[in-house]
Write a protein that holds these residues in place. Structure first.
Motif, mmCIF file in Angstrom:
data_model
loop_
_atom_site.group_PDB
_atom_site.id
_atom_site.type_symbol
_atom_site.label_atom_id
_atom_site.label_comp_id
_atom_site.label_asym_id
_atom_site.label_seq_id
_atom_site.Cartn_x
_atom_site.Cartn_y
_atom_site.Cartn_z
ATOM 1 N N LEU A 57 0.832 -1.197 0.000
ATOM 2 C CA LEU A 57 0.000 0.000 0.000
ATOM 3 C C LEU A 57 0.869 1.250 0.000
ATOM 4 O O LEU A 57 1.930 1.276 0.627
ATOM 5 C CB LEU A 57 -0.916 -0.016 1.231
ATOM 6 N N PRO A 58 0.469 2.296 -0.741
ATOM 7 C CA PRO A 58 -0.789 2.393 -1.482
ATOM 8 C C PRO A 58 -0.676 1.956 -2.947
ATOM 9 O O PRO A 58 -1.597 2.211 -3.722
ATOM 10 C CB PRO A 58 -1.076 3.903 -1.403
ATOM 11 N N ILE A 59 0.421 1.309 -3.347
ATOM 12 C CA ILE A 59 0.574 0.911 -4.745
ATOM 13 C C ILE A 59 -0.429 -0.161 -5.127
ATOM 14 O O ILE A 59 -1.080 -0.100 -6.166
ATOM 15 C CB ILE A 59 2.012 0.396 -5.019
ATOM 16 N N GLY A 60 -0.540 -1.211 -4.282
ATOM 17 C CA GLY A 60 -1.364 -2.359 -4.625
ATOM 18 C C GLY A 60 -0.495 -3.570 -4.913
ATOM 19 O O GLY A 60 0.556 -3.756 -4.283
ATOM 20 N N PRO A 61 -0.878 -4.404 -5.883
ATOM 21 C CA PRO A 61 -0.124 -5.630 -6.181
ATOM 22 C C PRO A 61 1.254 -5.308 -6.768
ATOM 23 O O PRO A 61 1.363 -4.546 -7.731
ATOM 24 C CB PRO A 61 -1.002 -6.356 -7.204
ATOM 25 N N VAL A 62 2.290 -5.892 -6.190
ATOM 26 C CA VAL A 62 3.651 -5.667 -6.693
ATOM 27 C C VAL A 62 4.379 -7.012 -6.790
ATOM 28 O O VAL A 62 3.966 -8.012 -6.221
ATOM 29 C CB VAL A 62 4.458 -4.709 -5.787
ATOM 30 N N MET A 63 5.468 -6.997 -7.528
ATOM 31 C CA MET A 63 6.375 -8.134 -7.598
ATOM 32 C C MET A 63 7.741 -7.667 -7.108
ATOM 33 O O MET A 63 8.341 -6.764 -7.694
ATOM 34 C CB MET A 63 6.486 -8.655 -9.041
ATOM 35 N N ILE A 64 8.213 -8.243 -6.007
ATOM 36 C CA ILE A 64 9.519 -7.902 -5.447
ATOM 37 C C ILE A 64 10.563 -8.850 -6.035
ATOM 38 O O ILE A 64 10.348 -10.065 -6.094
ATOM 39 C CB ILE A 64 9.509 -8.020 -3.911
ATOM 40 N N ILE A 65 11.695 -8.300 -6.479
ATOM 41 C CA ILE A 65 12.734 -9.128 -7.092
ATOM 42 C C ILE A 65 14.069 -8.878 -6.395
ATOM 43 O O ILE A 65 14.571 -7.751 -6.369
ATOM 44 C CB ILE A 65 12.893 -8.829 -8.592
ATOM 45 N N ASP A 66 14.632 -9.940 -5.827
ATOM 46 C CA ASP A 66 15.974 -9.893 -5.243
ATOM 47 C C ASP A 66 16.941 -10.427 -6.298
ATOM 48 O O ASP A 66 16.735 -11.514 -6.843
ATOM 49 C CB ASP A 66 16.021 -10.757 -3.981
ATOM 50 N N THR A 67 17.983 -9.666 -6.612
ATOM 51 C CA THR A 67 18.883 -10.043 -7.700
ATOM 52 C C THR A 67 20.266 -10.449 -7.189
ATOM 53 O O THR A 67 20.682 -10.035 -6.107
ATOM 54 C CB THR A 67 19.060 -8.882 -8.697
ATOM 55 N N PRO A 68 21.015 -11.235 -7.978
ATOM 56 C CA PRO A 68 22.396 -11.573 -7.612
ATOM 57 C C PRO A 68 23.269 -10.315 -7.610
ATOM 58 O O PRO A 68 22.938 -9.309 -8.249
ATOM 59 C CB PRO A 68 22.826 -12.533 -8.732
ATOM 60 N N GLY A 69 24.388 -10.386 -6.912
ATOM 61 C CA GLY A 69 25.304 -9.254 -6.853
ATOM 62 C C GLY A 69 25.817 -8.861 -8.225
ATOM 63 O O GLY A 69 26.252 -9.712 -9.007
ATOM 64 N N TYR A 70 25.770 -7.567 -8.521
ATOM 65 C CA TYR A 70 26.158 -7.097 -9.851
ATOM 66 C C TYR A 70 27.671 -7.104 -10.039
ATOM 67 O O TYR A 70 28.161 -6.939 -11.147
ATOM 68 C CB TYR A 70 25.595 -5.688 -10.091
ATOM 69 N N ASP A 71 28.402 -7.309 -8.952
ATOM 70 C CA ASP A 71 29.861 -7.350 -9.040
ATOM 71 C C ASP A 71 30.385 -8.785 -9.024
ATOM 72 O O ASP A 71 31.578 -9.016 -8.794
ATOM 73 C CB ASP A 71 30.487 -6.561 -7.891
ATOM 74 N N ASP A 72 29.499 -9.770 -9.266
ATOM 75 C CA ASP A 72 29.913 -11.173 -9.212
ATOM 76 C C ASP A 72 31.015 -11.446 -10.235
ATOM 77 O O ASP A 72 31.120 -10.756 -11.256
ATOM 78 C CB ASP A 72 28.711 -12.090 -9.466
#
Length: 393
Positions: A57-72
């Motif tokens: 809230l207050p956006i509503g439905p969302v998709m959360i994305i956890d990503t791998p480290g960009y410095d891998d």
């Protein structure tokens, strides 16, 4: 498809990015209030993007994305970084998680440059603020948080929501009618239809029209003529599945506006004009040209599958040429499409608007015409102008 559920493509995608051990996974867990991602002091614990649907809230439905480290690093690390770049294609809001005990480096600068290049609203979250004796004042677009203690997490959610409030939701079909209008939806029930369900674009269109105050009548193609005859007044609009375009066009009088779910989806995803121009490239195809038929989802192929059976048949009938046809589906889409003479894409109902536009821009930047199923079918059945005229005004 449930009328109550929100598909992934319609959720706001919020991606968390940063280098290894910046605390991305801990931040995601604190942000969602769940132990979604594995947290470890070992670098590179997150090896693939992790997705979580939730209500924010207050956006509503969302998709959360956890990503791998960009410095891998290393061969596997390069593959993980590639996965992170793929997430950027669908990200609506980015959170750059930074270890506040370390200075910003090339990794953060490159990510910020990518956010700006792709016009992704972003926020820099300085994590591990609990390790500081004094928390400094945050600059514009910055916030100090602690995934460990939860400090600043409520403010982070509010800041993310504020970024979204700047983006205005678009109608799918509701702007084409007035409250009280009758709209007929033509929905074939064939072997490819999910048993007991409507497909996603049909559900989305019904909901959007109902929100606009329209009266929606859903019929199969063999019931259309009878439905039209029983109405006291002509419908304001007829929307059909593209696969029965030719049959429906013969039944619906020319004075009644007619379009398809797939064409509406092209407008909704922001590539209608490009798709119309792409369909016109059919006229210049030559024998031996390569054509890519792309889909955004994976499904069980059946005997009359549209992507592998019907479209190839229509291509052959319309062009009279022996073409080289290739297919791709799901989340993968070639980065190098320069060898194709045309790309015919599905409606993109399972992809975010950003992902569809990424695919379109990938094609057009390499000089490759790009269209979608519905517009292609309207073209080969000779009703493209009629099916798009009300949408291109």
């Amino acid at each position: 498809m449930s009328l109550q559920s929100t598909p992934s493509a319609n959720r706001i995608h919020i991606g968390f990015f940063g280098r290894r051990n910046a605390g991305k996974s801990g931040t995601v867990n604190a942000f969602t209030g769940q132990s979604l991602a594995i947290v470890s002091a070992t670098k590179g614990t997150t090896t693939d993007p992790v997705y979580k649907s939730m209500e924010l809230l207050p956006i509503g439905p969302v998709m959360i994305i956890d990503t791998p480290g960009y410095d891998d690093e290393g061969a596997l690390g390069e593959m993980r970084v590639k996965k992170t770049l793929q997430v950027l294609r669908k990200t609506d809001i980015a959170v750059l998680v930074v270890d506040c005990t370390e200075p910003l480096g090339a990794c953060e600068e490159e990510l910020i440059a990518l956010f700006k290049q792709r016009e992704i609203p972003y926020l820099v979250a300085f994590n591990k603020s609990d390790l500081l004796e004094t928390v400094p004042a945050a600059g514009a677009g910055e916030i100090y948080i602690s995934a460990k203690t939860g400090e600043g997490m409520t403010a982070l959610k509010e800041r993310v929501a504020a970024l979204r409030s700047e983006q205005v939701a678009k109608p799918l079909a509701g702007d084409l009618v007035q409250a009280g209008d009758t709209v007929i939806l033509v929905v074939p029930i064939d072997t490819a239809a999910p048993k007991g369900r409507l497909i996603l674009p049909q559900v989305q269109t019904i909901r959007d029209l109902l929100d606009a105050g329209a009266q929606v009548l859903v019929v199969k193609e063999n019931e259309l003529a009878n439905a039209l005859a029983n109405l006291k007044a002509p419908p304001a609009l007829v929307i059909t599945d593209s696969q029965v375009f030719a049959k429906v066009a013969q039944i619906v009088p020319a004075a009644i506006p007619l379009t398809s779910f797939s064409i509406l989806m092209a407008r909704y995803k922001g590539f209608l004009e490009t798709a119309v121009a792409g369909a016109n490239a059919l006229e210049s195809l030559k024998a031996g040209d390569r054509v890519l038929i792309a889909e955004g989802c994976t499904h069980h192929r059946q005997c009359e599958d549209i992507g592998t059976v019907k479209i190839p048949r229509w291509l052959k009938q319309y062009t009279g040429k022996d073409l080289v046809l290739e297919t791709c589906s799901g989340g993968e889409f070639p980065e190098d499409v320069s060898g194709y003479a045309l790309i015919i894409h599905c409606g993109g109902c399972m992809l975010t608007e950003r992902e569809v536009k990424y695919r379109m821009h990938t094609a057009t930047a390499q000089g490759v015409p790009f269209t979608n199923y519905g517009i292609f079918i309207a073209k080969v059945t000779g009703i493209l102008e009629r099916a798009t005229s009300m949408l291109l005004k």
